[in-house]
Design an enzyme around this catalytic site. Structure first.
Site, PDB file in Angstrom:
ATOM      1  N   ARG A  91     117.564 -37.295 -39.630  1.00 20.90           N
ATOM      2  CA  ARG A  91     116.854 -38.004 -40.431  1.00 20.90           C
ATOM      3  C   ARG A  91     115.674 -38.614 -39.449  1.00 20.90           C
ATOM      4  O   ARG A  91     115.546 -38.442 -38.486  1.00 20.90           O
ATOM      5  CB  ARG A  91     117.778 -39.443 -40.510  1.00 20.90           C
ATOM      6  CG  ARG A  91     118.812 -39.232 -41.638  1.00 20.90           C
ATOM      7  CD  ARG A  91     119.731 -40.541 -41.418  1.00 20.90           C
ATOM      8  NE  ARG A  91     121.127 -39.790 -42.060  1.00 20.90           N
ATOM      9  CZ  ARG A  91     120.981 -39.687 -43.269  1.00 20.90           C
ATOM     10  NH1 ARG A  91     120.168 -39.818 -44.084  1.00 20.90           N
ATOM     11  NH2 ARG A  91     122.199 -38.965 -43.522  1.00 20.90           N
ATOM     12  N   LEU A  93     113.450 -41.169 -37.654  1.00 22.40           N
ATOM     13  CA  LEU A  93     113.927 -42.665 -37.177  1.00 22.40           C
ATOM     14  C   LEU A  93     112.743 -43.595 -37.233  1.00 22.40           C
ATOM     15  O   LEU A  93     111.644 -43.147 -37.476  1.00 22.40           O
ATOM     16  CB  LEU A  93     113.993 -42.247 -35.424  1.00 22.40           C
ATOM     17  CG  LEU A  93     114.905 -41.410 -35.076  1.00 22.40           C
ATOM     18  CD1 LEU A  93     114.452 -41.045 -33.346  1.00 22.40           C
ATOM     19  CD2 LEU A  93     116.413 -42.277 -34.814  1.00 22.40           C
ATOM     20  N   ASN A 107     112.469 -33.981 -29.696  1.00 19.33           N
ATOM     21  CA  ASN A 107     113.144 -33.339 -31.334  1.00 19.33           C
ATOM     22  C   ASN A 107     112.843 -31.782 -31.150  1.00 19.33           C
ATOM     23  O   ASN A 107     112.067 -31.281 -30.091  1.00 19.33           O
ATOM     24  CB  ASN A 107     112.467 -33.732 -32.323  1.00 19.33           C
ATOM     25  CG  ASN A 107     113.189 -33.422 -33.753  1.00 19.33           C
ATOM     26  OD1 ASN A 107     114.223 -33.331 -33.609  1.00 19.33           O
ATOM     27  ND2 ASN A 107     112.215 -32.930 -34.349  1.00 19.33           N
ATOM     28  N   HIS A 109     112.206 -28.563 -33.549  1.00 15.46           N
ATOM     29  CA  HIS A 109     111.982 -28.315 -35.050  1.00 15.46           C
ATOM     30  C   HIS A 109     111.936 -26.702 -35.257  1.00 15.46           C
ATOM     31  O   HIS A 109     111.462 -25.958 -34.415  1.00 15.46           O
ATOM     32  CB  HIS A 109     110.487 -28.660 -35.446  1.00 15.46           C
ATOM     33  CG  HIS A 109     110.154 -28.444 -36.884  1.00 15.46           C
ATOM     34  ND1 HIS A 109     110.746 -29.264 -37.761  1.00 15.46           N
ATOM     35  CD2 HIS A 109     109.344 -27.712 -37.439  1.00 15.46           C
ATOM     36  CE1 HIS A 109     110.292 -28.807 -39.064  1.00 15.46           C
ATOM     37  NE2 HIS A 109     109.406 -28.041 -38.752  1.00 15.46           N
ATOM     38  N   ASP A 141     107.066 -39.218 -32.303  1.00 15.05           N
ATOM     39  CA  ASP A 141     106.452 -40.148 -32.768  1.00 15.05           C
ATOM     40  C   ASP A 141     106.486 -40.768 -33.862  1.00 15.05           C
ATOM     41  O   ASP A 141     107.541 -40.218 -34.696  1.00 15.05           O
ATOM     42  CB  ASP A 141     104.764 -40.102 -32.367  1.00 15.05           C
ATOM     43  CG  ASP A 141     104.230 -39.021 -33.390  1.00 15.05           C
ATOM     44  OD1 ASP A 141     104.845 -38.573 -34.357  1.00 15.05           O
ATOM     45  OD2 ASP A 141     102.991 -38.616 -33.100  1.00 15.05           O
ATOM     46  N   GLY A 143     105.229 -40.230 -36.674  1.00 15.29           N
ATOM     47  CA  GLY A 143     104.944 -39.368 -38.153  1.00 15.29           C
ATOM     48  C   GLY A 143     106.166 -38.246 -38.372  1.00 15.29           C
ATOM     49  O   GLY A 143     107.194 -38.311 -37.509  1.00 15.29           O
ATOM     50  N   ASP A 145     107.424 -34.863 -37.460  1.00 17.28           N
ATOM     51  CA  ASP A 145     107.308 -33.636 -36.604  1.00 17.28           C
ATOM     52  C   ASP A 145     106.068 -33.613 -36.113  1.00 17.28           C
ATOM     53  O   ASP A 145     105.340 -32.753 -35.945  1.00 17.28           O
ATOM     54  CB  ASP A 145     107.742 -32.499 -37.301  1.00 17.28           C
ATOM     55  CG  ASP A 145     109.371 -32.637 -37.784  1.00 17.28           C
ATOM     56  OD1 ASP A 145     109.891 -33.086 -37.268  1.00 17.28           O
ATOM     57  OD2 ASP A 145     109.176 -31.955 -39.033  1.00 17.28           O
TER      58      ASP A 145
HETATM   59  C1  GRF Z   1     118.119 -26.376 -35.935  1.00 17.68           C
HETATM   60  O1  GRF Z   1     117.416 -25.363 -36.403  1.00 17.68           O
HETATM   61  C2  GRF Z   1     116.967 -27.388 -35.459  1.00 17.68           C
HETATM   62  O2  GRF Z   1     115.886 -26.910 -35.178  1.00 17.68           O
HETATM   63  C3  GRF Z   1     116.813 -28.084 -36.774  1.00 17.68           C
HETATM   64  O3  GRF Z   1     118.224 -28.405 -37.149  1.00 17.68           O
HETATM   65  C4  GRF Z   1     119.137 -27.268 -36.933  1.00 17.68           C
HETATM   66  C5  GRF Z   1     120.279 -27.711 -35.980  1.00 17.68           C
HETATM   67  O4  GRF Z   1     121.299 -26.825 -35.488  1.00 17.68           O
HETATM   68  N1  GRF Z   1     116.429 -29.590 -36.448  1.00 17.68           N
HETATM   69  P1  GRF Z   1     122.280 -27.295 -34.576  1.00 17.68           P
HETATM   70  O5  GRF Z   1     122.995 -28.412 -35.060  1.00 17.68           O
HETATM   71  O6  GRF Z   1     121.726 -27.669 -33.399  1.00 17.68           O
HETATM   72  O7  GRF Z   1     123.048 -26.112 -34.601  1.00 17.68           O
END
Ligand code: GRF
Length: 204
Positions: A91, A93, A107, A109, A141, A143, A145
């Site tokens: 989600r 934040l 985070n 991504h 931040d 935005g 990602d």
């Molecule tokens: C990963 O691919 C991460 O990049 C994304 O969600 C997935 C989480 O995987 N944000 P896990 O729960 O760490 O196995």
């Protein structure tokens, strides 16, 4: 030693590699809590196995996201963490939380930002037809990602890749990049200047 709180919504494989690195002393920190928005998250079992306290703030029990975030914010403050790690926290934040912990939330991504932000970064990359995909660890931040980038790792995309094959190839790199970034943060080696994250030399 930094106190780390992890936020996770599901499987928690990134959480697990961070726990493993902490246990081996490869990250100068201690995981003080797992906060999850999903009472079914497998990450809860991983936390229990590592004796990490779990706080469940089950999103679907709340009438609104605002109500949920009031409890989330309180739980985050309560953990007294120096660093919050979003490890598959699914989600966005809210701005109150981001402002309160500015520069302290990381985070991961599953795409090479700024391309393919939002959900299903791997699938977006596949559909677009890129030849190189990857993952990005960044500060959070307000935005989507969009915060300053700490580490990126690239992987090739092959013609016969399906989503699962690409997911797995990227995930392998996530498991390298994320603990690396957390370790750098915990060693105070990340200096943020605008959009740029500068890697400071190792202290002797
Ligand atoms: C990963 O691919 C991460 O990049 C994304 O969600 C997935 C989480 O995987 N944000 P896990 O729960 O760490 O196995």
């Amino acid at each position: 030693m930094k106190q780390i709180t992890v936020l996770a919504s599901g499987r928690g494989s990134n959480f697990q590699v961070i726990l493993d690195c902490l246990a081996r002393g490869e990250i100068n920190g201690k995981c003080v809590a797992l906060i999850t928005d999903n009472k079914e998250a497998y990450a809860i079992e991983r936390a229990a196995a590592a004796d990490v306290p779990v706080v469940v703030i089950n999103f679907t029990d709340y009438p609104t996201k605002t109500a949920y975030e009031v409890d989330l914010f309180a739980a985050m403050k309560e953990t007294n963490a120096d660093l919050f790690v979003c490890a598959g926290y699914m989600r966005l934040l809210g701005s109150e939380i981001i402002q309160a912990f500015a520069g302290k939330i990381l985070n991961i991504h599953p795409a090479l930002l700024p391309a393919f932000s939002g959900m299903h970064g791997q699938q977006q990359a596949l559909e677009y037809g890129v030849k190189i995909a990857g993952c990005t660890v960044h500060f959070v931040d307000e935005g989507l990602d969009s915060g300053p980038i700490i580490i990126q790792k690239a992987v090739p995309v092959f013609d016969d890749d399906d989503e699962q094959a690409l997911d797995e190839r990227i995930l392998e790199q996530e498991h390298i990049a994320f603990p690396e970034a957390v370790a750098l943060f915990c060693d105070d080696r990340l200096f943020v200047s605008g959009r740029h994250v500068i890697l400071l030399p190792e202290k002797n």
